[in-house]
Design a protein around this motif. Sequence first.
Motif, PDB file in Angstrom:
ATOM      1  N   LEU A  63       0.823  -1.204   0.000  1.00  0.00           N
ATOM      2  CA  LEU A  63       0.000   0.000   0.000  1.00  0.00           C
ATOM      3  C   LEU A  63       0.862   1.260   0.000  1.00  0.00           C
ATOM      4  O   LEU A  63       0.562   2.228  -0.712  1.00  0.00           O
ATOM      5  N   LEU A  64       1.942   1.261   0.789  1.00  0.00           N
ATOM      6  CA  LEU A  64       2.828   2.419   0.824  1.00  0.00           C
ATOM      7  C   LEU A  64       3.549   2.598  -0.506  1.00  0.00           C
ATOM      8  O   LEU A  64       3.769   3.725  -0.958  1.00  0.00           O
ATOM      9  N   MET A  65       3.899   1.494  -1.160  1.00  0.00           N
ATOM     10  CA  MET A  65       4.508   1.586  -2.492  1.00  0.00           C
ATOM     11  C   MET A  65       3.519   2.186  -3.494  1.00  0.00           C
ATOM     12  O   MET A  65       3.877   3.049  -4.302  1.00  0.00           O
ATOM     13  N   GLY A  66       2.285   1.719  -3.438  1.00  0.00           N
ATOM     14  CA  GLY A  66       1.271   2.271  -4.334  1.00  0.00           C
ATOM     15  C   GLY A  66       1.077   3.752  -4.114  1.00  0.00           C
ATOM     16  O   GLY A  66       0.961   4.533  -5.069  1.00  0.00           O
ATOM     17  N   SER A  67       1.058   4.171  -2.849  1.00  0.00           N
ATOM     18  CA  SER A  67       0.911   5.586  -2.540  1.00  0.00           C
ATOM     19  C   SER A  67       2.112   6.380  -3.031  1.00  0.00           C
ATOM     20  O   SER A  67       1.977   7.493  -3.568  1.00  0.00           O
ATOM     21  N   ALA A  68       3.327   5.821  -2.857  1.00  0.00           N
ATOM     22  CA  ALA A  68       4.534   6.504  -3.310  1.00  0.00           C
ATOM     23  C   ALA A  68       4.519   6.702  -4.824  1.00  0.00           C
ATOM     24  O   ALA A  68       4.841   7.785  -5.327  1.00  0.00           O
ATOM     25  N   PHE A  69       4.155   5.672  -5.563  1.00  0.00           N
ATOM     26  CA  PHE A  69       4.067   5.798  -7.024  1.00  0.00           C
ATOM     27  C   PHE A  69       3.026   6.858  -7.407  1.00  0.00           C
ATOM     28  O   PHE A  69       3.238   7.655  -8.321  1.00  0.00           O
ATOM     29  N   LEU A  70       1.907   6.847  -6.702  1.00  0.00           N
ATOM     30  CA  LEU A  70       0.827   7.795  -6.996  1.00  0.00           C
ATOM     31  C   LEU A  70       1.307   9.230  -6.792  1.00  0.00           C
ATOM     32  O   LEU A  70       1.082  10.100  -7.648  1.00  0.00           O
ATOM     33  N   LEU A  71       1.961   9.493  -5.653  1.00  0.00           N
ATOM     34  CA  LEU A  71       2.426  10.851  -5.359  1.00  0.00           C
ATOM     35  C   LEU A  71       3.591  11.262  -6.249  1.00  0.00           C
ATOM     36  O   LEU A  71       3.716  12.436  -6.620  1.00  0.00           O
ATOM     37  N   PHE A  72       4.451  10.306  -6.617  1.00  0.00           N
ATOM     38  CA  PHE A  72       5.549  10.608  -7.528  1.00  0.00           C
ATOM     39  C   PHE A  72       4.993  11.043  -8.882  1.00  0.00           C
ATOM     40  O   PHE A  72       5.412  12.075  -9.435  1.00  0.00           O
ATOM     41  N   ALA A  73       4.054  10.274  -9.408  1.00  0.00           N
ATOM     42  CA  ALA A  73       3.449  10.633 -10.694  1.00  0.00           C
ATOM     43  C   ALA A  73       2.731  11.968 -10.598  1.00  0.00           C
ATOM     44  O   ALA A  73       2.804  12.793 -11.522  1.00  0.00           O
ATOM     45  N   GLY A  74       2.046  12.202  -9.474  1.00  0.00           N
ATOM     46  CA  GLY A  74       1.379  13.485  -9.284  1.00  0.00           C
ATOM     47  C   GLY A  74       2.355  14.642  -9.232  1.00  0.00           C
ATOM     48  O   GLY A  74       2.078  15.733  -9.747  1.00  0.00           O
ATOM     49  N   GLY A  75       3.533  14.427  -8.615  1.00  0.00           N
ATOM     50  CA  GLY A  75       4.552  15.471  -8.570  1.00  0.00           C
ATOM     51  C   GLY A  75       5.095  15.800  -9.947  1.00  0.00           C
ATOM     52  O   GLY A  75       5.271  16.975 -10.302  1.00  0.00           O
ATOM     53  N   VAL A  76       5.351  14.766 -10.755  1.00  0.00           N
ATOM     54  CA  VAL A  76       5.823  14.987 -12.120  1.00  0.00           C
ATOM     55  C   VAL A  76       4.761  15.729 -12.935  1.00  0.00           C
ATOM     56  O   VAL A  76       5.050  16.742 -13.591  1.00  0.00           O
ATOM     57  N   ASN A  77       3.544  15.221 -12.888  1.00  0.00           N
ATOM     58  CA  ASN A  77       2.453  15.797 -13.682  1.00  0.00           C
ATOM     59  C   ASN A  77       2.162  17.232 -13.264  1.00  0.00           C
ATOM     60  O   ASN A  77       1.942  18.115 -14.106  1.00  0.00           O
ATOM     61  N   GLY A  78       2.164  17.489 -11.956  1.00  0.00           N
ATOM     62  CA  GLY A  78       1.821  18.814 -11.459  1.00  0.00           C
ATOM     63  C   GLY A  78       2.831  19.882 -11.836  1.00  0.00           C
ATOM     64  O   GLY A  78       2.475  21.063 -11.935  1.00  0.00           O
ATOM     65  N   LEU A  79       4.103  19.503 -12.045  1.00  0.00           N
ATOM     66  CA  LEU A  79       5.121  20.495 -12.388  1.00  0.00           C
ATOM     67  C   LEU A  79       5.391  20.575 -13.887  1.00  0.00           C
ATOM     68  O   LEU A  79       5.677  21.652 -14.411  1.00  0.00           O
ATOM     69  N   ILE A  80       5.298  19.449 -14.599  1.00  0.00           N
ATOM     70  CA  ILE A  80       5.585  19.486 -16.031  1.00  0.00           C
ATOM     71  C   ILE A  80       4.565  20.343 -16.782  1.00  0.00           C
ATOM     72  O   ILE A  80       4.914  21.012 -17.764  1.00  0.00           O
ATOM     73  N   LEU A  81       3.322  20.373 -16.323  1.00  0.00           N
ATOM     74  CA  LEU A  81       2.302  21.131 -17.050  1.00  0.00           C
ATOM     75  C   LEU A  81       2.579  22.639 -17.046  1.00  0.00           C
ATOM     76  O   LEU A  81       2.592  23.262 -18.115  1.00  0.00           O
ATOM     77  N   PRO A  82       2.796  23.280 -15.884  1.00  0.00           N
ATOM     78  CA  PRO A  82       3.108  24.717 -15.953  1.00  0.00           C
ATOM     79  C   PRO A  82       4.438  25.012 -16.627  1.00  0.00           C
ATOM     80  O   PRO A  82       4.570  26.026 -17.332  1.00  0.00           O
ATOM     81  N   VAL A  83       5.446  24.150 -16.431  1.00  0.00           N
ATOM     82  CA  VAL A  83       6.742  24.377 -17.072  1.00  0.00           C
ATOM     83  C   VAL A  83       6.610  24.286 -18.587  1.00  0.00           C
ATOM     84  O   VAL A  83       7.076  25.158 -19.335  1.00  0.00           O
ATOM     85  N   ARG A  84       5.940  23.220 -19.064  1.00  0.00           N
ATOM     86  CA  ARG A  84       5.768  23.065 -20.507  1.00  0.00           C
ATOM     87  C   ARG A  84       4.804  24.114 -21.062  1.00  0.00           C
ATOM     88  O   ARG A  84       5.006  24.649 -22.155  1.00  0.00           O
ATOM     89  N   GLY A  85       3.760  24.431 -20.307  1.00  0.00           N
ATOM     90  CA  GLY A  85       2.818  25.450 -20.746  1.00  0.00           C
ATOM     91  C   GLY A  85       3.479  26.804 -20.902  1.00  0.00           C
ATOM     92  O   GLY A  85       3.202  27.545 -21.854  1.00  0.00           O
ATOM     93  N   GLU A  86       4.373  27.144 -19.981  1.00  0.00           N
ATOM     94  CA  GLU A  86       5.122  28.392 -20.086  1.00  0.00           C
ATOM     95  C   GLU A  86       5.992  28.387 -21.341  1.00  0.00           C
ATOM     96  O   GLU A  86       6.071  29.388 -22.058  1.00  0.00           O
TER      97      GLU A  86
END
Length: 433
Positions: free
Chosen positions: A11-34
Amino acid sequence: MVKSLLPLTALLMGSAFLLFAGGVNGLILPVRGEAEGFSAASLGLLGTGWALGYVAGCLRTPALVARVGHIRAFGAMCAIAAIAVLLSLIFLTPWFWIPLRALSGFCFAGAAMIVESWLNERSDAASRGRVFGVYTMVNLAATTAGQMVLTLGDTNGYFFFVLAAMVYCLALLPTAISATTTPRPLTQVSLNMKGLWKNSPIAVFAVLMVGISNAAFGTLAAVYAARSGLSLNEVALFASIPILAGAALQIPVGIASDRLDRRKVLIGITVFALIADALLFFSGAAQPMMVLAFSALFGATVFSMYPVIVAHANDHAEPGTYIQVSGGLLLVFGIGSIVGPTLAGFAMTLTGAASLFAVTGLAHIVLTLFAIWRLTTAPAVKEKDKVVFQASPLARASTPETAALGANQNELDADQQSDGLFENNTPKQEPEE
């Protein structure tokens, strides 16, 4: 401790993967959008879309899980989130990104709730505090790692979109192949503004203002940093350092708020947040290291406010309503998160990048004035009525299940025995196949 955590590794691994992907997605969008020339207003609407989807996910996921089960619902959430990331790569336009971001927010909230429900079910009274602490640290580390990984490649290509999608898919594997038993139905909280306001006006107003400021920063920090001339590595640090600083300050803030009137502690934190707002507003020509130091001060203050507010609200809550109060405040925070990025995005489009911190500063000024007014009109909570301060993950990545996971056994028992201040629906659970 290790023995109690081993059964929860999947469960902790699943949560870690989820938050890691969310961190990548949350930052790549404004950086690429800019880089693509999107306006700050349209990038701000990405945060609004995320918040709308996230609140909807917190409200609707319990019914979905009751109908199809935890494993199927979790798998669907991760798969749809991965698809949304890949569609963002195919359609490089904000008018596709905004609804896709809302879809990502819905799926992220649903997946997080399911993981937290599992962890809550598998935690007994003796281990719940340790499990919650480890879960918080795992999520913090995974989110930070997801943001910092952007420094390792070219953000103008497809790599980071594909990486986020792949890791979202990885997140469903640990739970899909785990022998962990199916947990109870998810916590479902109805937003009752009248009841929340009656319980603690300052908590409702403060968490709304914090939602506005934190979501505006979380969505548009990368845009501000890029337009201030920071390199990609520095942009990633500008987004990550505040989160780490906020987590670190929760320890001394928690000690102070348990000993003093929490409203005074909140006012003190907000005053320092205003200083950080002013420093960042006027730091356009400052050296990168100085800007990063200012961002650390900003994060240390704004990301330590939410747990103080929740603790103050729970000081006033009747037994049996702690989880419902915390869940209700989270939804109010979500409303603020819908408003903040939109206001800041349009302000940055009209008057420049620094106006991001004019918006956060205005929210902090209004919060301070309201808190001072309440301090003069309402008595302090007696020491014997105070609950123990509970450090928490980022409010933007918390759900009603986070409140349930962080609650102590007495609070859980009281919540189960009382209808409380809010409606707490637990839909009938369909068996897993």
